[in-house]
Design a protein around this motif. Sequence first.
Motif, mmCIF file in Angstrom:
data_model
loop_
_atom_site.group_PDB
_atom_site.id
_atom_site.type_symbol
_atom_site.label_atom_id
_atom_site.label_comp_id
_atom_site.label_asym_id
_atom_site.label_seq_id
_atom_site.Cartn_x
_atom_site.Cartn_y
_atom_site.Cartn_z
ATOM 1 N N SER A 33 1.115 14.314 23.101
ATOM 2 C CA SER A 33 0.612 14.873 21.856
ATOM 3 C C SER A 33 -0.182 13.679 21.458
ATOM 4 N N PHE A 34 -1.272 14.014 21.019
ATOM 5 C CA PHE A 34 -2.629 13.217 20.591
ATOM 6 C C PHE A 34 -2.784 13.297 19.280
ATOM 7 N N VAL A 35 -1.803 13.867 18.347
ATOM 8 C CA VAL A 35 -2.104 13.970 16.976
ATOM 9 C C VAL A 35 -1.076 13.314 16.162
ATOM 10 N N PRO A 36 -1.293 12.377 15.147
ATOM 11 C CA PRO A 36 -2.972 12.086 15.135
ATOM 12 C C PRO A 36 -3.470 11.357 16.325
ATOM 13 N N PHE A 37 -4.911 11.387 16.141
ATOM 14 C CA PHE A 37 -5.543 10.707 17.473
ATOM 15 C C PHE A 37 -5.293 9.104 17.354
ATOM 16 N N PRO A 38 -4.990 8.557 18.459
ATOM 17 C CA PRO A 38 -4.867 6.955 18.358
ATOM 18 C C PRO A 38 -5.963 6.480 18.653
ATOM 19 N N THR A 39 -6.457 5.758 17.505
ATOM 20 C CA THR A 39 -7.407 4.754 17.422
ATOM 21 C C THR A 39 -6.815 3.397 18.137
ATOM 22 N N LEU A 40 -7.588 2.846 19.113
ATOM 23 C CA LEU A 40 -7.371 1.590 19.604
ATOM 24 C C LEU A 40 -8.082 0.538 19.157
ATOM 25 N N VAL A 41 -7.828 -0.729 18.717
ATOM 26 C CA VAL A 41 -8.558 -1.839 18.447
ATOM 27 C C VAL A 41 -8.186 -2.907 19.383
ATOM 28 N N THR A 42 -9.275 -3.576 19.864
ATOM 29 C CA THR A 42 -9.253 -4.695 20.555
ATOM 30 C C THR A 42 -9.920 -6.060 19.803
ATOM 31 N N ARG A 49 -12.319 5.093 19.576
ATOM 32 C CA ARG A 49 -11.791 6.064 18.596
ATOM 33 C C ARG A 49 -12.273 7.441 18.972
ATOM 34 N N GLU A 50 -11.899 8.644 18.261
ATOM 35 C CA GLU A 50 -12.028 9.818 18.619
ATOM 36 C C GLU A 50 -13.526 10.098 18.490
ATOM 37 N N LYS A 62 -10.895 20.247 22.645
ATOM 38 C CA LYS A 62 -9.604 21.386 22.780
ATOM 39 C C LYS A 62 -8.590 20.822 23.535
ATOM 40 N N GLY A 63 -9.061 20.018 24.634
ATOM 41 C CA GLY A 63 -8.066 19.544 25.621
ATOM 42 C C GLY A 63 -7.296 18.374 25.008
ATOM 43 N N THR A 64 -7.814 17.661 24.163
ATOM 44 C CA THR A 64 -7.011 16.646 23.428
ATOM 45 C C THR A 64 -5.957 17.238 22.488
ATOM 46 N N GLU A 65 -6.357 18.529 21.647
ATOM 47 C CA GLU A 65 -5.463 19.270 21.056
ATOM 48 C C GLU A 65 -4.453 19.707 21.758
ATOM 49 N N ASN A 66 -4.717 20.092 22.886
ATOM 50 C CA ASN A 66 -3.705 20.896 23.769
ATOM 51 C C ASN A 66 -2.786 19.844 24.546
ATOM 52 N N GLY A 67 -3.373 18.629 24.614
ATOM 53 C CA GLY A 67 -2.433 17.480 25.235
ATOM 54 C C GLY A 67 -2.726 17.564 26.832
ATOM 55 N N ASP A 68 -3.822 18.111 26.914
ATOM 56 C CA ASP A 68 -4.309 17.896 28.376
ATOM 57 C C ASP A 68 -5.168 16.604 28.647
ATOM 58 N N ASN A 69 -5.946 16.203 28.084
ATOM 59 C CA ASN A 69 -6.630 14.951 28.020
ATOM 60 C C ASN A 69 -6.837 14.188 26.791
ATOM 61 N N ILE A 70 -7.298 13.021 26.884
ATOM 62 C CA ILE A 70 -7.598 12.117 25.528
ATOM 63 C C ILE A 70 -9.066 11.279 26.060
ATOM 64 N N ASN A 71 -10.021 11.530 25.112
ATOM 65 C CA ASN A 71 -11.101 10.802 25.190
ATOM 66 C C ASN A 71 -11.652 10.119 24.051
ATOM 67 N N TRP A 72 -11.726 8.799 24.394
ATOM 68 C CA TRP A 72 -11.944 7.738 23.282
ATOM 69 C C TRP A 72 -13.554 7.333 23.576
ATOM 70 N N SER A 73 -14.172 7.409 22.432
ATOM 71 C CA SER A 73 -15.436 6.573 22.255
ATOM 72 C C SER A 73 -15.469 5.289 22.053
#
Length: 179
Positions: free
Chosen positions: A4-13, A19-20, A62-73
């Motif tokens: 599950s990627f909901v809510p979208f996990p924003t990462l900070v370094t 981010r999404e 859609k892949g992120t919503e379905n839990g198939d992938n996650i893509n961070w910008s």
Amino acid sequence: MKHSFVPFPTLVTQRLQLRETIDEDHKEIFFLRSDVEVNKYIDRPVPKSMKDVEDFVQMINKGTENGDNINWSITFKEEPTKMIGSICLWNFSEDGKVAEVGYVLHPTFQNKGIMTEAMQSTIEYDFKNLKLDKIEAYTHRDNESSKYMLLKNGFTLVEHKKDKDFPDNIILEIQNTAT
């Protein structure tokens, strides 16, 4: 097993925010997926129009919503709307314990430790939050910068494993030592 990627996990370094993907990223995505130098070692369809990019973003979202992938910008913290690259997890194993990482960075920002910083952040997230056992990276055997970055981040070459779709690729992996 789906993640599950909901809510979208924003990462900070220290310097970055991962981010999404947002609509303002489309122009940069078009460049990153069509520039000859950026894609020298990548065999994938090249977008011909912004519609192709919109379709691609819709597919990854859609892949992120379905839990198939996650893509961070990838952005700088002080410029969170200006995308400079991306990093993703996809191609999850059926049990959800192994995933493939993919990444791309605008040439202006290469060789500055940015992708290393983004990779370290996602590895930590992937192992801690997703409880992955292993992350794999497929890269062209001649892509010295990619190989160096992966090795610097603890990946090791898997000599016995081959990419049947792209024979010029080598496969590196990193194991979760906490499991």
